[in-house]
Design a protein around this motif. Structure first.
Motif, PDB file in Angstrom:
ATOM      1  N   ASP A  66       0.864  -1.175   0.000  1.00 19.85           N
ATOM      2  CA  ASP A  66       0.000   0.000   0.000  1.00 19.85           C
ATOM      3  C   ASP A  66       0.904   1.230   0.000  1.00 19.85           C
ATOM      4  N   THR A  69       0.028   5.206   1.945  1.00 16.51           N
ATOM      5  CA  THR A  69      -0.965   4.520   2.779  1.00 16.51           C
ATOM      6  C   THR A  69      -1.996   5.436   3.414  1.00 16.51           C
ATOM      7  N   GLY A  72      -4.661   4.109   6.125  1.00 17.74           N
ATOM      8  CA  GLY A  72      -4.506   2.657   6.234  1.00 17.74           C
ATOM      9  C   GLY A  72      -5.790   1.895   5.966  1.00 17.74           C
ATOM     10  N   SER A  75      -5.270  -1.046   3.594  1.00 15.09           N
ATOM     11  CA  SER A  75      -4.386  -2.055   4.199  1.00 15.09           C
ATOM     12  C   SER A  75      -5.108  -2.885   5.245  1.00 15.09           C
ATOM     13  N   VAL A  86       0.955  -7.149   4.522  1.00 17.97           N
ATOM     14  CA  VAL A  86       0.826  -5.827   3.910  1.00 17.97           C
ATOM     15  C   VAL A  86       2.018  -4.978   4.325  1.00 17.97           C
ATOM     16  N   MET A  88       2.944  -1.157   4.421  1.00 14.49           N
ATOM     17  CA  MET A  88       2.321   0.165   4.350  1.00 14.49           C
ATOM     18  C   MET A  88       3.426   1.211   4.249  1.00 14.49           C
ATOM     19  N   GLU A  90       4.333   5.102   4.033  1.00 11.23           N
ATOM     20  CA  GLU A  90       3.775   6.421   4.336  1.00 11.23           C
ATOM     21  C   GLU A  90       4.908   7.372   4.709  1.00 11.23           C
ATOM     22  N   LEU A  99      -0.342   4.593  12.137  1.00 13.51           N
ATOM     23  CA  LEU A  99      -0.503   3.258  11.543  1.00 13.51           C
ATOM     24  C   LEU A  99       0.080   2.189  12.459  1.00 13.51           C
ATOM     25  N   ALA A 111       1.696  -6.950   9.259  1.00 14.19           N
ATOM     26  CA  ALA A 111       1.853  -5.644   8.613  1.00 14.19           C
ATOM     27  C   ALA A 111       3.200  -5.044   8.972  1.00 14.19           C
ATOM     28  N   VAL A 113       5.037  -1.224   8.685  1.00 14.35           N
ATOM     29  CA  VAL A 113       4.879   0.190   8.364  1.00 14.35           C
ATOM     30  C   VAL A 113       6.252   0.758   8.035  1.00 14.35           C
TER      31      VAL A 113
END
Length: 196
Positions: A66, A69, A72, A75, A86, A88, A90, A99, A111, A113
């Motif tokens: 993503d 993001t 989110g 996601s 995922v 993410m 950003e 997030l 996930a 980030v």
């Protein structure tokens, strides 16, 4: 005859911060909170519902990316519906921190980030993905450059979701992408492509 209630959309304060409700899957009904940032637009409930109907047969176990993001919403919806992982991406530090907090509060392990600019992430990433969400800030002309940079990071037959501002100059990916689905709203369009 009873009228159905309108679906709840994201709630945003004047600062741009707000909440979004996950609309399907194992985390249905859970809320995610996001920080305000310039250009941050959580994907609308009805749009997410359509997109994940499009993806229903492909989401389980998929490795997702993503980019841009933001809240989110895409996601967390993907994870709720069975995505394998995922990433993410950003660039706004405050938004990225929010997030991470959401991942902790929802007890999400699948996930990652990444607090980086999308272009910089793609220059250093070696992972390939089954599904990519692209919803860059409107009016910045980022779509073509991002898609060109994205190609080496896509698995064969990967799906790419694109959300962009509606205009006469909407970006359409080249012949290496097969158009699958597309819809328009009053202010933006959203489409699904398969990487060939």
């Amino acid at each position: 005859m009873q009228q159905s209630k309108p679906k709840q959309q994201s709630k945003q304060s004047k600062s741009g911060a707000g909440t979004v409700r996950i609309i399907g899957g194992s985390m249905r009904g859970r809320k995610i909170r996001f920080s305000g940032a310039d250009g941050l637009r959580p994907t609308l409930d009805r749009v997410r519902e359509t997109v994940f109907n499009w993806l229903a047969r492909d989401i389980a176990g998929s490795d997702c990316l993503d980019l841009f993001t933001g809240s989110g919403a895409l996601s967390f919806e993907a994870l709720s519906r069975g995505a394998g992982s995922v990433v993410m991406v950003e660039k706004n530090r405050k938004v990225a921190e929010a997030l991470k907090v959401n991942c902790q509060s929802l007890n999400i392990q699948a996930a990652k980030v990444v607090n980086l600019d999308a272009d910089k992430f793609l220059r250093h990433n070696s992972q390939k993905f089954d599904l990519v969400f692209l919803d860059p800030p409107f009016g910045k002309g980022l779509m073509q450059q991002t898609i060109d940079s994205l190609k080496p990071h896509l698995k064969s037959n990967a799906l790419v979701y694109i959300e962009q501002e509606k205009s006469d100059q909407e970006y359409i990916p080249d012949d290496s992408f097969e158009p699958l689905k597309s819809k328009k709203t009053g202010s933006f369009s959203y489409s699904l492509y398969r990487f060939l």
